[in-house]
Structures are given as C-alpha cells and as structure tokens.
Design a protein around this motif. Sequence first.
Motif, PDB file in Angstrom:
ATOM      1  N   GLU A   1       4.241   0.145   9.653  1.00  0.00           N
ATOM      2  CA  GLU A   1       3.233  -0.299  10.614  1.00  0.00           C
ATOM      3  C   GLU A   1       3.028  -1.814  10.533  1.00  0.00           C
ATOM      4  O   GLU A   1       2.909  -2.484  11.563  1.00  0.00           O
ATOM      5  N   MET A   2       2.994  -2.348   9.309  1.00  0.00           N
ATOM      6  CA  MET A   2       2.812  -3.791   9.154  1.00  0.00           C
ATOM      7  C   MET A   2       4.001  -4.555   9.721  1.00  0.00           C
ATOM      8  O   MET A   2       3.830  -5.522  10.473  1.00  0.00           O
ATOM      9  N   LEU A   3       5.202  -4.126   9.369  1.00  0.00           N
ATOM     10  CA  LEU A   3       6.387  -4.860   9.808  1.00  0.00           C
ATOM     11  C   LEU A   3       6.612  -4.731  11.305  1.00  0.00           C
ATOM     12  O   LEU A   3       6.944  -5.717  11.971  1.00  0.00           O
ATOM     13  N   LEU A   4       6.437  -3.539  11.850  1.00  0.00           N
ATOM     14  CA  LEU A   4       6.580  -3.360  13.293  1.00  0.00           C
ATOM     15  C   LEU A   4       5.474  -4.077  14.058  1.00  0.00           C
ATOM     16  O   LEU A   4       5.698  -4.572  15.160  1.00  0.00           O
ATOM     17  N   GLY A   5       4.276  -4.147  13.459  1.00  0.00           N
ATOM     18  CA  GLY A   5       3.137  -4.785  14.112  1.00  0.00           C
ATOM     19  C   GLY A   5       3.003  -6.271  13.831  1.00  0.00           C
ATOM     20  O   GLY A   5       2.044  -6.904  14.277  1.00  0.00           O
ATOM     21  N   ASN A   6       3.962  -6.825  13.080  1.00  0.00           N
ATOM     22  CA  ASN A   6       3.924  -8.257  12.725  1.00  0.00           C
ATOM     23  C   ASN A   6       2.565  -8.646  12.141  1.00  0.00           C
ATOM     24  O   ASN A   6       1.879  -9.539  12.652  1.00  0.00           O
ATOM     25  N   LYS A   7       2.191  -7.961  11.057  1.00  0.00           N
ATOM     26  CA  LYS A   7       0.911  -8.243  10.424  1.00  0.00           C
ATOM     27  C   LYS A   7       0.979  -7.946   8.928  1.00  0.00           C
ATOM     28  O   LYS A   7       1.811  -7.183   8.470  1.00  0.00           O
ATOM     29  N   ILE A   8       0.083  -8.600   8.187  1.00  0.00           N
ATOM     30  CA  ILE A   8      -0.136  -8.287   6.780  1.00  0.00           C
ATOM     31  C   ILE A   8      -1.529  -7.681   6.739  1.00  0.00           C
ATOM     32  O   ILE A   8      -2.480  -8.286   7.235  1.00  0.00           O
ATOM     33  N   ALA A   9      -1.628  -6.464   6.197  1.00  0.00           N
ATOM     34  CA  ALA A   9      -2.881  -5.723   6.304  1.00  0.00           C
ATOM     35  C   ALA A   9      -3.300  -5.137   4.968  1.00  0.00           C
ATOM     36  O   ALA A   9      -2.474  -4.900   4.082  1.00  0.00           O
ATOM     37  N   ALA A  10      -4.608  -4.888   4.872  1.00  0.00           N
ATOM     38  CA  ALA A  10      -5.165  -4.191   3.717  1.00  0.00           C
ATOM     39  C   ALA A  10      -6.200  -3.198   4.237  1.00  0.00           C
ATOM     40  O   ALA A  10      -6.748  -3.363   5.336  1.00  0.00           O
ATOM     41  N   TYR A  11      -6.453  -2.198   3.420  1.00  0.00           N
ATOM     42  CA  TYR A  11      -7.267  -1.083   3.860  1.00  0.00           C
ATOM     43  C   TYR A  11      -8.335  -0.764   2.825  1.00  0.00           C
ATOM     44  O   TYR A  11      -8.144  -0.978   1.631  1.00  0.00           O
TER      45      TYR A  11
ATOM     46  N   ASP B   1      13.004   1.437   9.777  1.00  0.00           N
ATOM     47  CA  ASP B   1      13.439   2.131   8.559  1.00  0.00           C
ATOM     48  C   ASP B   1      13.200   1.245   7.337  1.00  0.00           C
ATOM     49  O   ASP B   1      14.054   0.440   6.953  1.00  0.00           O
ATOM     50  N   VAL B   2      12.035   1.388   6.722  1.00  0.00           N
ATOM     51  CA  VAL B   2      11.656   0.555   5.584  1.00  0.00           C
ATOM     52  C   VAL B   2      12.596   0.766   4.408  1.00  0.00           C
ATOM     53  O   VAL B   2      12.947  -0.185   3.699  1.00  0.00           O
ATOM     54  N   LYS B   3      13.037   1.998   4.201  1.00  0.00           N
ATOM     55  CA  LYS B   3      13.898   2.297   3.046  1.00  0.00           C
ATOM     56  C   LYS B   3      15.251   1.599   3.134  1.00  0.00           C
ATOM     57  O   LYS B   3      15.899   1.377   2.121  1.00  0.00           O
ATOM     58  N   ALA B   4      15.667   1.247   4.343  1.00  0.00           N
ATOM     59  CA  ALA B   4      16.957   0.566   4.524  1.00  0.00           C
ATOM     60  C   ALA B   4      16.859  -0.935   4.248  1.00  0.00           C
ATOM     61  O   ALA B   4      17.889  -1.607   4.137  1.00  0.00           O
ATOM     62  N   LEU B   5      15.643  -1.462   4.135  1.00  0.00           N
ATOM     63  CA  LEU B   5      15.490  -2.898   3.892  1.00  0.00           C
ATOM     64  C   LEU B   5      15.892  -3.250   2.465  1.00  0.00           C
ATOM     65  O   LEU B   5      15.437  -2.604   1.521  1.00  0.00           O
ATOM     66  N   PRO B   6      16.713  -4.289   2.296  1.00  0.00           N
ATOM     67  CA  PRO B   6      16.994  -4.759   0.940  1.00  0.00           C
ATOM     68  C   PRO B   6      15.745  -5.380   0.336  1.00  0.00           C
ATOM     69  O   PRO B   6      14.831  -5.794   1.067  1.00  0.00           O
ATOM     70  N   ALA B   7      15.693  -5.428  -0.987  1.00  0.00           N
ATOM     71  CA  ALA B   7      14.515  -5.966  -1.673  1.00  0.00           C
ATOM     72  C   ALA B   7      14.924  -6.903  -2.799  1.00  0.00           C
ATOM     73  O   ALA B   7      15.999  -6.764  -3.378  1.00  0.00           O
ATOM     74  N   LEU B   8      14.042  -7.849  -3.081  1.00  0.00           N
ATOM     75  CA  LEU B   8      14.167  -8.673  -4.290  1.00  0.00           C
ATOM     76  C   LEU B   8      13.305  -8.004  -5.351  1.00  0.00           C
ATOM     77  O   LEU B   8      12.080  -7.933  -5.202  1.00  0.00           O
TER      78      LEU B   8
ATOM     79  N   ASN C   1       0.797  -1.221   0.000  1.00  0.00           N
ATOM     80  CA  ASN C   1       0.000   0.000   0.000  1.00  0.00           C
ATOM     81  C   ASN C   1       0.836   1.279   0.000  1.00  0.00           C
ATOM     82  O   ASN C   1       0.355   2.341   0.387  1.00  0.00           O
ATOM     83  N   ILE C   2       2.081   1.215  -0.441  1.00  0.00           N
ATOM     84  CA  ILE C   2       2.965   2.379  -0.422  1.00  0.00           C
ATOM     85  C   ILE C   2       2.451   3.508  -1.323  1.00  0.00           C
ATOM     86  O   ILE C   2       2.727   4.680  -1.070  1.00  0.00           O
ATOM     87  N   SER C   3       1.678   3.179  -2.335  1.00  0.00           N
ATOM     88  CA  SER C   3       1.136   4.208  -3.225  1.00  0.00           C
ATOM     89  C   SER C   3       0.158   5.130  -2.507  1.00  0.00           C
ATOM     90  O   SER C   3      -0.030   6.268  -2.904  1.00  0.00           O
ATOM     91  N   TYR C   4      -0.479   4.630  -1.462  1.00  0.00           N
ATOM     92  CA  TYR C   4      -1.523   5.396  -0.776  1.00  0.00           C
ATOM     93  C   TYR C   4      -1.137   5.843   0.622  1.00  0.00           C
ATOM     94  O   TYR C   4      -1.766   6.725   1.182  1.00  0.00           O
ATOM     95  N   SER C   5      -0.122   5.218   1.202  1.00  0.00           N
ATOM     96  CA  SER C   5       0.285   5.572   2.560  1.00  0.00           C
ATOM     97  C   SER C   5       1.787   5.351   2.726  1.00  0.00           C
ATOM     98  O   SER C   5       2.297   4.286   2.390  1.00  0.00           O
ATOM     99  N   ASP C   6       2.466   6.337   3.261  1.00  0.00           N
ATOM    100  CA  ASP C   6       3.908   6.172   3.484  1.00  0.00           C
ATOM    101  C   ASP C   6       4.213   5.560   4.852  1.00  0.00           C
ATOM    102  O   ASP C   6       5.366   5.390   5.218  1.00  0.00           O
ATOM    103  N   THR C   7       3.166   5.189   5.608  1.00  0.00           N
ATOM    104  CA  THR C   7       3.396   4.589   6.919  1.00  0.00           C
ATOM    105  C   THR C   7       2.948   3.131   7.024  1.00  0.00           C
ATOM    106  O   THR C   7       3.352   2.433   7.947  1.00  0.00           O
ATOM    107  N   ASN C   8       2.123   2.661   6.092  1.00  0.00           N
ATOM    108  CA  ASN C   8       1.574   1.296   6.205  1.00  0.00           C
ATOM    109  C   ASN C   8       2.651   0.219   6.228  1.00  0.00           C
ATOM    110  O   ASN C   8       2.532  -0.753   6.985  1.00  0.00           O
ATOM    111  N   GLU C   9       3.696   0.358   5.406  1.00  0.00           N
ATOM    112  CA  GLU C   9       4.754  -0.674   5.384  1.00  0.00           C
ATOM    113  C   GLU C   9       5.380  -0.833   6.760  1.00  0.00           C
ATOM    114  O   GLU C   9       5.471  -1.951   7.279  1.00  0.00           O
TER     115      GLU C   9
END
Length: 169
Positions: free
Chosen positions: A53-63, A121-128, A43-51
């Motif tokens: 929040e999901m990782l810190l909250g140990n959840k997969i979420a949709a809005y 820090d989501v931006k520091a996470l490596p990605a595939l 959901n990064i297109s609509y919210s810059d905090t959801n990523e």
Amino acid sequence: FAINPDKSHIIPENVLYWVKFLTEIENNRLKLSACKGIMFDTNISYSDTNESEMLLGNKIAAYGDAKRYIDSFRKDDYALFYSKGRGIIAVGQIVTDTPTEVADEKYHSVRMIVPEKFNGDVKALPALSPNEIKTILKRNFYWASTIKTPFLTGVQVEMLIRELKKKHI
C-alpha cells in the motif's frame, strides 16, 4: 531484543536512556536545514498489506501508536522503507510539507527513487540486508525501533541508493 510498547520492560531503563541520549546527539549533528535519511519500518509484523500500500500509494505511513514517528520527516528528507527480516526494500524522498492523517494512518507523500516501477509484488523486491547496510556505511544502528537510528546524511543515503539500484539490474 525488541522494543515495542508491550515489551519495553525487556531493556533496562538506564540502557534505554543512553541509547536515546546518544541517538539525539548523533541526530543533532545533522544540520537542521539539511535533508536526512530515516530508515522506517514498514509494519510487516502487523500487516501483510501495508508495504505494498505504501509503495503503490507513493507514501511513507505509520499506524496507531506509531503515527507520531511520521513527524520526524520533513520535506526533502529521504524515507528508506525497511522491511523486517529483509532490510531496505525501497527509497523515496518526501514531497509534502506536512503529513496527512486519515483515521488510524498518518503519512507523507514521497517521490519514489528505488524502485522506479513497482508492480505490487513486495516479495520480489531486492533488499539491502542489515549486514549490507552496516558494511556499506561502516556503522551500526538501533534496529529495534520503528525508526532506525541514528539518521543518515544525504551522502549516506546516496550510497545506499546506488547499492540498491545495482540489485534491480
């Protein structure tokens, strides 16, 4: 091209039909009792905090309207957190039997596999990247959706976990 409720007219109806039809066939090949992996948009297109929040909250979420996609997950399935423009940034395994719904959010709790520790820090996470994912699995996906299809087998998820862990070293 992209699919969302506002722009669904961009893709011809007959193309959408075949994409959905072939995806259903592919997904039905997975044993219903076996766990599956689902690449799920963060959901990064609509919210810059959801990523975060999901990782810190140990959840997969949709809005909002996308909440229905959370019902695709079952306990023990893998949630592959897909960040638009980057790729898979995290992987967790569903630990709840049923999703929780609070206001405009619906989520499942997950046990995080990668990263093992997250500082916010989501931006520091490596990605595939999508290209890396296609190369590793030797297949393509329907990227223009909240859920990237077809779903993955447990073996395919393990391959992606291995590669993502290498980037964390």
